[in-house]
Design a protein around this motif. Structure first.
Motif, PDB file in Angstrom:
ATOM      1  N   UNK A 189       0.415   5.120  -5.147  1.00  0.00           N
ATOM      2  CA  UNK A 189       0.541   6.308  -6.013  1.00  0.00           C
ATOM      3  C   UNK A 189       0.271   6.007  -7.481  1.00  0.00           C
ATOM      4  N   UNK A 190       0.217   4.726  -7.847  1.00  0.00           N
ATOM      5  CA  UNK A 190      -0.034   4.324  -9.233  1.00  0.00           C
ATOM      6  C   UNK A 190      -1.487   3.941  -9.485  1.00  0.00           C
ATOM      7  N   UNK A 191      -2.386   4.263  -8.564  1.00  0.00           N
ATOM      8  CA  UNK A 191      -3.761   3.775  -8.639  1.00  0.00           C
ATOM      9  C   UNK A 191      -4.537   4.290  -9.843  1.00  0.00           C
ATOM     10  N   UNK A 192      -4.135   5.402 -10.408  1.00  0.00           N
ATOM     11  CA  UNK A 192      -4.878   5.973 -11.534  1.00  0.00           C
ATOM     12  C   UNK A 192      -4.320   5.571 -12.897  1.00  0.00           C
ATOM     13  N   UNK A 193      -3.359   4.664 -12.891  1.00  0.00           N
ATOM     14  CA  UNK A 193      -2.775   4.184 -14.145  1.00  0.00           C
ATOM     15  C   UNK A 193      -3.225   2.749 -14.381  1.00  0.00           C
TER      16      UNK A 193
ATOM     17  N   UNK B 138      -2.310  -0.417 -12.475  1.00  0.00           N
ATOM     18  CA  UNK B 138      -0.862  -0.556 -12.338  1.00  0.00           C
ATOM     19  C   UNK B 138      -0.461  -0.865 -10.900  1.00  0.00           C
ATOM     20  N   UNK B 139      -1.110  -0.243  -9.917  1.00  0.00           N
ATOM     21  CA  UNK B 139      -0.763  -0.539  -8.522  1.00  0.00           C
ATOM     22  C   UNK B 139      -1.035  -1.997  -8.180  1.00  0.00           C
TER      23      UNK B 139
ATOM     24  N   UNK C 149       0.832  -1.204   0.000  1.00  0.00           N
ATOM     25  CA  UNK C 149       0.000   0.000   0.000  1.00  0.00           C
ATOM     26  C   UNK C 149       0.869   1.257   0.000  1.00  0.00           C
ATOM     27  N   UNK C 150       1.913   1.233   0.817  1.00  0.00           N
ATOM     28  CA  UNK C 150       2.812   2.389   0.881  1.00  0.00           C
ATOM     29  C   UNK C 150       3.577   2.597  -0.431  1.00  0.00           C
ATOM     30  N   UNK C 151       4.032   1.513  -1.015  1.00  0.00           N
ATOM     31  CA  UNK C 151       4.881   1.609  -2.207  1.00  0.00           C
ATOM     32  C   UNK C 151       4.119   1.879  -3.500  1.00  0.00           C
TER      33      UNK C 151
END
Length: 169
Positions: free
Chosen positions: A95-99, A108-109, A90-92
């Motif tokens: 930030x890619x959740x919208x890709x 992508x996440x 979750x931490x790593x």
């Protein structure tokens, strides 16, 4: 620190119960344990990317399901690994959740997490090595591949379901 509502606790309990049922119920239980670890229930990991309360739900579900394998040792090794590596994921990767990849089929996440979590299966391979003398590298490979396959399956399912269900609540 957020306080859980009654609704939150009920949702945590429901997700944990679904994880347990998808792990221990025949015929799914035959592929959920030991050297391959293809757990359909692992799709529940991705719910934590929508709402962090599901990190607790998946960890509890994993710990209870692991009582059916090597007992208390697996409760702490497997459950602890789930909590630590899902939390790190979750931490790593949040930030890619919208890709998206593959024409929007997989986030992508979720894809990056699937790779990361599959590599984390070394903890379970070590457990099997020390408890049963099973080969470490072979188990790490087979469990990692099984985990990756189940997570990719789960990523597709959860991504599709998220179009109809708001997992953020």
């Amino acid at each position: 620190m957020k306080h859980f509502t009654t609704r939150d606790m009920a949702q945590i309990a429901i997700v944990a119960a679904i994880y347990i049922v998808l792990t221990i119920t025949p015929p799914l239980n035959a592929m959920s344990y030991y050297g391959y670890q293809f757990r359909v229930s692992e799709m529940m990991n991705f719910l934590a990317f929508y709402n962090k309360k599901y990190l607790i739900a998946v960890t509890i579900g994993c710990m209870i399901a692991n009582l059916y394998s090597f007992g208390w040792i697996d409760v702490f090794v497997g459950g602890g690994s789930t909590f630590v590596f899902l939390g790190l994921g979750l931490l790593l990767f949040s930030r890619f959740k919208d890709k998206f990849l593959f024409s929007g089929v997989i986030r992508l996440d979720h894809f990056l997490f699937a790779i990361f979590f599959s590599i984390s299966m070394f903890t379970i391979a070590l457990e099997l090595y020390y408890l049963q003398g099973q080969p470490f590298f072979y188990n790490w490979l087979t469990m990692g591949l099984g985990e990756f396959a189940s997570l990719m399956f789960g990523a597709i399912i959860i991504n599709k379901l998220s179009n109809y269900i708001d997992f953020t609540e």
